[in-house]
Motif scaffolding. Structure first.
Motif, PDB file in Angstrom:
ATOM      1  N   LEU A 120       0.832  -1.204   0.000  1.00  0.00           N
ATOM      2  CA  LEU A 120       0.000   0.000   0.000  1.00  0.00           C
ATOM      3  C   LEU A 120       0.865   1.253   0.000  1.00  0.00           C
ATOM      4  CD1 LEU A 120      -2.816  -0.956   2.541  1.00  0.00           C
ATOM      5  CD2 LEU A 120      -2.966  -0.892   0.038  1.00  0.00           C
ATOM      6  N   ARG A 121       1.848   1.289   0.873  1.00  0.00           N
ATOM      7  CA  ARG A 121       2.720   2.468   0.959  1.00  0.00           C
ATOM      8  C   ARG A 121       3.487   2.688  -0.341  1.00  0.00           C
ATOM      9  NH1 ARG A 121       4.197   1.370   7.221  1.00  0.00           N
ATOM     10  NH2 ARG A 121       2.545   2.691   8.072  1.00  0.00           N
ATOM     11  N   SER A 122       3.891   1.617  -1.000  1.00  0.00           N
ATOM     12  CA  SER A 122       4.629   1.763  -2.258  1.00  0.00           C
ATOM     13  C   SER A 122       3.757   2.352  -3.363  1.00  0.00           C
ATOM     14  CB  SER A 122       5.214   0.420  -2.711  1.00  0.00           C
ATOM     15  OG  SER A 122       4.201  -0.425  -3.236  1.00  0.00           O
ATOM     16  N   HIS A 123       2.434   2.277  -3.193  1.00  0.00           N
ATOM     17  CA  HIS A 123       1.485   2.867  -4.142  1.00  0.00           C
ATOM     18  C   HIS A 123       0.989   4.239  -3.668  1.00  0.00           C
ATOM     19  CE1 HIS A 123       1.364  -1.168  -5.886  1.00  0.00           C
ATOM     20  NE2 HIS A 123       0.941  -0.561  -6.986  1.00  0.00           N
ATOM     21  N   GLY A 124       1.604   4.779  -2.628  1.00  0.00           N
ATOM     22  CA  GLY A 124       1.232   6.094  -2.134  1.00  0.00           C
ATOM     23  C   GLY A 124      -0.081   6.138  -1.380  1.00  0.00           C
ATOM     24  N   VAL A 125      -0.546   4.992  -0.900  1.00  0.00           N
ATOM     25  CA  VAL A 125      -1.803   4.923  -0.162  1.00  0.00           C
ATOM     26  C   VAL A 125      -1.572   5.390   1.271  1.00  0.00           C
ATOM     27  CG1 VAL A 125      -3.583   3.349   0.705  1.00  0.00           C
ATOM     28  CG2 VAL A 125      -2.673   3.059  -1.614  1.00  0.00           C
ATOM     29  N   GLU A 126      -2.507   6.186   1.798  1.00  0.00           N
ATOM     30  CA  GLU A 126      -2.415   6.642   3.184  1.00  0.00           C
ATOM     31  C   GLU A 126      -2.749   5.488   4.124  1.00  0.00           C
ATOM     32  OE1 GLU A 126      -4.584   9.623   6.386  1.00  0.00           O
ATOM     33  OE2 GLU A 126      -5.079   9.835   4.258  1.00  0.00           O
ATOM     34  N   VAL A 127      -1.728   5.004   4.848  1.00  0.00           N
ATOM     35  CA  VAL A 127      -1.909   3.982   5.873  1.00  0.00           C
ATOM     36  C   VAL A 127      -2.003   4.720   7.202  1.00  0.00           C
ATOM     37  CG1 VAL A 127      -0.914   1.954   6.999  1.00  0.00           C
ATOM     38  CG2 VAL A 127      -0.644   2.267   4.523  1.00  0.00           C
ATOM     39  N   MET A 128      -3.037   4.431   7.956  1.00  0.00           N
ATOM     40  CA  MET A 128      -3.320   5.163   9.193  1.00  0.00           C
ATOM     41  C   MET A 128      -2.630   4.487  10.373  1.00  0.00           C
ATOM     42  SD  MET A 128      -7.321   5.764   8.253  1.00  0.00           S
ATOM     43  CE  MET A 128      -7.735   6.771   9.670  1.00  0.00           C
ATOM     44  N   GLY A 129      -1.438   4.941  10.695  1.00  0.00           N
ATOM     45  CA  GLY A 129      -0.702   4.370  11.818  1.00  0.00           C
ATOM     46  C   GLY A 129       0.027   3.103  11.434  1.00  0.00           C
ATOM     47  N   GLU A 130       0.268   2.278  12.431  1.00  0.00           N
ATOM     48  CA  GLU A 130       0.987   1.010  12.263  1.00  0.00           C
ATOM     49  C   GLU A 130       0.055  -0.140  12.649  1.00  0.00           C
ATOM     50  OE1 GLU A 130       3.994   0.762  10.947  1.00  0.00           O
ATOM     51  OE2 GLU A 130       4.115   2.953  10.782  1.00  0.00           O
ATOM     52  N   PRO A 131       0.341  -1.356  12.172  1.00  0.00           N
ATOM     53  CA  PRO A 131      -0.503  -2.495  12.543  1.00  0.00           C
ATOM     54  C   PRO A 131      -0.619  -2.655  14.064  1.00  0.00           C
ATOM     55  CG  PRO A 131       0.916  -3.084  10.724  1.00  0.00           C
ATOM     56  CD  PRO A 131       1.370  -1.728  11.202  1.00  0.00           C
ATOM     57  N   VAL A 132      -1.840  -2.976  14.498  1.00  0.00           N
ATOM     58  CA  VAL A 132      -2.173  -3.122  15.911  1.00  0.00           C
ATOM     59  C   VAL A 132      -2.429  -4.597  16.199  1.00  0.00           C
ATOM     60  CG1 VAL A 132      -3.904  -2.532  17.672  1.00  0.00           C
ATOM     61  CG2 VAL A 132      -3.206  -0.824  15.967  1.00  0.00           C
ATOM     62  N   ALA A 133      -1.888  -5.085  17.315  1.00  0.00           N
ATOM     63  CA  ALA A 133      -2.151  -6.460  17.750  1.00  0.00           C
ATOM     64  C   ALA A 133      -3.404  -6.451  18.629  1.00  0.00           C
ATOM     65  CB  ALA A 133      -0.963  -7.010  18.527  1.00  0.00           C
ATOM     66  N   SER A 134      -4.398  -7.219  18.241  1.00  0.00           N
ATOM     67  CA  SER A 134      -5.653  -7.283  19.002  1.00  0.00           C
ATOM     68  C   SER A 134      -5.443  -8.036  20.306  1.00  0.00           C
ATOM     69  CB  SER A 134      -6.741  -7.970  18.181  1.00  0.00           C
ATOM     70  OG  SER A 134      -7.054  -7.216  17.043  1.00  0.00           O
ATOM     71  N   LYS A 135      -6.388  -7.859  21.212  1.00  0.00           N
ATOM     72  CA  LYS A 135      -6.332  -8.523  22.518  1.00  0.00           C
ATOM     73  C   LYS A 135      -7.652  -9.260  22.757  1.00  0.00           C
ATOM     74  CE  LYS A 135      -2.932  -5.434  24.469  1.00  0.00           C
ATOM     75  NZ  LYS A 135      -1.846  -6.018  23.796  1.00  0.00           N
ATOM     76  N   VAL A 144      -4.802  -2.826  10.547  1.00  0.00           N
ATOM     77  CA  VAL A 144      -4.443  -1.429  10.322  1.00  0.00           C
ATOM     78  C   VAL A 144      -5.428  -0.857   9.302  1.00  0.00           C
ATOM     79  CG1 VAL A 144      -2.781  -1.832   8.439  1.00  0.00           C
ATOM     80  CG2 VAL A 144      -2.508   0.169   9.934  1.00  0.00           C
ATOM     81  N   TYR A 145      -5.801   0.398   9.506  1.00  0.00           N
ATOM     82  CA  TYR A 145      -6.698   1.084   8.573  1.00  0.00           C
ATOM     83  C   TYR A 145      -5.893   1.812   7.497  1.00  0.00           C
ATOM     84  CZ  TYR A 145     -11.077   0.570  11.191  1.00  0.00           C
ATOM     85  OH  TYR A 145     -12.208   0.079  11.783  1.00  0.00           O
ATOM     86  N   PHE A 146      -6.539   2.009   6.339  1.00  0.00           N
ATOM     87  CA  PHE A 146      -5.970   2.811   5.263  1.00  0.00           C
ATOM     88  C   PHE A 146      -7.117   3.450   4.500  1.00  0.00           C
ATOM     89  CE2 PHE A 146      -6.562  -1.401   3.496  1.00  0.00           C
ATOM     90  CZ  PHE A 146      -6.887  -1.228   2.157  1.00  0.00           C
ATOM     91  N   LYS A 147      -6.782   4.419   3.627  1.00  0.00           N
ATOM     92  CA  LYS A 147      -7.825   5.153   2.922  1.00  0.00           C
ATOM     93  C   LYS A 147      -7.697   5.036   1.416  1.00  0.00           C
ATOM     94  CE  LYS A 147      -8.827   8.727   6.319  1.00  0.00           C
ATOM     95  NZ  LYS A 147      -8.887  10.183   6.538  1.00  0.00           N
ATOM     96  N   ALA A 148      -8.845   4.898   0.755  1.00  0.00           N
ATOM     97  CA  ALA A 148      -8.919   4.984  -0.706  1.00  0.00           C
ATOM     98  C   ALA A 148      -8.725   6.449  -1.100  1.00  0.00           C
ATOM     99  CB  ALA A 148     -10.282   4.481  -1.189  1.00  0.00           C
ATOM    100  N   PRO A 149      -8.384   6.715  -2.346  1.00  0.00           N
ATOM    101  CA  PRO A 149      -8.158   8.109  -2.776  1.00  0.00           C
ATOM    102  C   PRO A 149      -9.340   9.041  -2.517  1.00  0.00           C
ATOM    103  CG  PRO A 149      -7.391   6.593  -4.461  1.00  0.00           C
ATOM    104  CD  PRO A 149      -8.099   5.759  -3.417  1.00  0.00           C
ATOM    105  N   TRP A 150     -10.564   8.537  -2.486  1.00  0.00           N
ATOM    106  CA  TRP A 150     -11.737   9.376  -2.261  1.00  0.00           C
ATOM    107  C   TRP A 150     -12.143   9.412  -0.789  1.00  0.00           C
ATOM    108  CZ3 TRP A 150     -11.592   4.760  -4.739  1.00  0.00           C
ATOM    109  CH2 TRP A 150     -12.307   3.706  -4.169  1.00  0.00           C
ATOM    110  N   GLY A 151     -11.352   8.806   0.114  1.00  0.00           N
ATOM    111  CA  GLY A 151     -11.582   8.901   1.549  1.00  0.00           C
ATOM    112  C   GLY A 151     -12.235   7.705   2.208  1.00  0.00           C
ATOM    113  N   LEU A 152     -12.682   6.721   1.446  1.00  0.00           N
ATOM    114  CA  LEU A 152     -13.270   5.523   2.047  1.00  0.00           C
ATOM    115  C   LEU A 152     -12.238   4.859   2.949  1.00  0.00           C
ATOM    116  CD1 LEU A 152     -15.478   3.229   2.169  1.00  0.00           C
ATOM    117  CD2 LEU A 152     -14.254   2.194   0.256  1.00  0.00           C
ATOM    118  N   GLN A 153     -12.648   4.517   4.170  1.00  0.00           N
ATOM    119  CA  GLN A 153     -11.752   3.807   5.064  1.00  0.00           C
ATOM    120  C   GLN A 153     -11.839   2.312   4.803  1.00  0.00           C
ATOM    121  OE1 GLN A 153     -12.347   4.888   9.169  1.00  0.00           O
ATOM    122  NE2 GLN A 153     -11.345   6.841   8.877  1.00  0.00           N
TER     123      GLN A 153
END
Length: 184
Positions: A120-135, A144-153
């Motif tokens: 995702l990062r290599s394609h310039g996609v906005e990755v929101m933070g770093e991967p989170v380990a669930s509990k 981890v969340y990321f966004k489409a170019p039009w803002g969809l999460q």
């Protein structure tokens, strides 16, 4: 006897509205790896059909609808609408946040979280933070969340060894569906 919808098998598709179908297709196909399956042309009605059937202003027009498949799971039905400029409710150009009524996100299961984030990062996609380990019951999962170019999460999620609830001594009568093991 079940109280659910008779004959219900599961989610067939998820419909999303985008401001630009070509931009959406470039992202869905070029970055996420979806496959375009077919397209439906414009839909416009001179009566109240759009309001009655879809719940939008009656003069709204569907410019085009495209259908995609992304691995195992629900299909995507992607809409582009045209709303008349003088319509009482203009098309909202900012998607809802997850905390808003109607807020949502699409989660994509991946086998290798780190490789998927790097892609995702290599394609310039906005990755929101770093991967989170669930509990708790979801321990074993990373997300981890990321966004489409039009803002969809969207969300990447991975749990190749399963989640804690699947391995607990508590008898769980039903497991959540797993995209990597669709028959289970």
């Amino acid at each position: 006897m079940s109280n659910g919808i008779p004959g219900a098998r599961g989610i067939d598709h998820i419909g999303i509205t985008v401001p630009d179908l070509d931009e959406a297709e470039a992202f869905l196909v070029g970055v996420l790896g979806a496959v375009h399956v077919y397209t439906l042309g414009a839909k416009r009605a001179d009566d109240d059909w759009m309001q009655v059937q879809i719940g939008v202003s009656p003069r709204t027009e569907i410019s085009e609808i495209r259908f995609y498949r992304l691995g195992n799971g629900s299909n995507l039905e992607v809409f582009e609408y045209r709303v008349p400029a003088d319509d009482e409710r203009q098309q909202v150009l900012v998607p809802p946040m997850n905390s808003d009524i109607g807020g949502h996100h699409l989660a994509i299961y991946v086998d290798d979280m780190d490789a998927a984030v790097e892609h995702l990062r290599s394609h310039g996609v906005e990755v929101m933070g770093e991967p989170v380990a669930s509990k708790q019951a979801a321990e074993g999962q990373r997300w981890v969340y990321f966004k489409a170019p039009w803002g969809l999460q969207l969300e990447l999620v991975s749990f190749p060894q399963g989640k804690a609830y699947e391995h607990s001594s508590t008898d769980v009568p039903v497991k959540l569906w797993h995209p990597a093991h669709p028959a289970e």
